[in-house]
Design a protein around this motif. Sequence first.
Motif: not given
Length: 282
Positions: A270-274
């Motif tokens: 999720x943090x990577x995508x963000x």
Amino acid sequence: MILLIDVGNTRSKWALTDNTRGINWLLSGYWDIQSFNQKLWSAQLNELKHSVERDHKDSIDTVLISCVAGEDTRGVLNNHIKETLGVSPELPQADAEYQSQRGAKLVNSYKVAAALGVDRWLAMVAATELSIPPFAVIDAGTAITLDVVGDNGEHLGGHIIPGQKLMQSSLLKDTGRIAWSAQHNPDSKSDNDWLATNTQQAVEFGALQASVGYLESVIDKLHHHMSLNSIIMTGGDAEQLCGLLNRSIKKYVKYQKDLVLQGLFYWYRTNLLKKTADKANS
Ligand SMILES: Nc1ncnc2c1ncn2[C@@H]1O[C@H](COP(=O)(O)OP(=O)(O)O)[C@@H](O)[C@H]1O
Ligand SMILES: CC(C)(COP(=O)(O)O)[C@@H](O)C(=O)NCCC(=O)O
Ligand SMILES: [K+]
């Protein structure tokens, strides 16, 4: 290659994966935290590093750690991973909020978000990806933790109680006679597996019964208050405790082997995508 590590107060569980599409461990295992020392970790990390290079023609370029051991361990771990693997690990803490890939929210109830154990938070993160609220998560490790998440993903709160080993060690430590009796009557075995006729097993069976009693009563109480979609149980003692629950309670409980590692994976994705989306928008 991504290395995920869950450092609890008893063991460190780890898993390796080569993509962020879904949970698919290439390798996984555990290390004993009680023997935490640089040499042992070096040997284990080096073995992992070499097997990734040899068997997968790849290298470990990302390391994520869920750590509830003390601050010193966090620091040592950080330096040690840098030295051995040449990678700066990321050690997340519990956030105020999480949004799943489906858009489901999870909201931390603690005023100071990071005061909630990151393992509890990540287990709830995984449960948010795997099921629909309301749900409860139980992690039976060094401590037994319960976390309840309501209809809208709000963390309603939970409990922390001592796990099997802690219940037993506190009795040995803080009484005058239990340790002596346990040592001086070592070989006698009880005739059945729940009422003990020696000290060692009286302490062991008592701890198990206390945990089973806690789980049955708290699950019963939860069902009276709300209609949970699922109760997910994880942790080193989860399978044994699940097996001892009475049938009418057991049917509600699903066992998941490594919920905290799964949560760490989803948190990272999720943090990577963000980050990727933020970069594209700037
Ligand atoms: N191979 C093992 N080594 C140590 N503990 C184990 C093992 N298998 C099961 N256990 C049980 O798991 C418990 C630890 O659970 P775990 O979830 O790893 O704890 P933590 O996350 O707090 O380190 C121990 O108290 C023990 O009863
Ligand atoms: C409750 C815990 C000790 C559980 O640790 P574990 O049994 O996984 O080793 C850990 O989540 C922790 O240190 N929590 C901080 C306090 C809190 O969550 O309120
Ligand atoms: K736990």
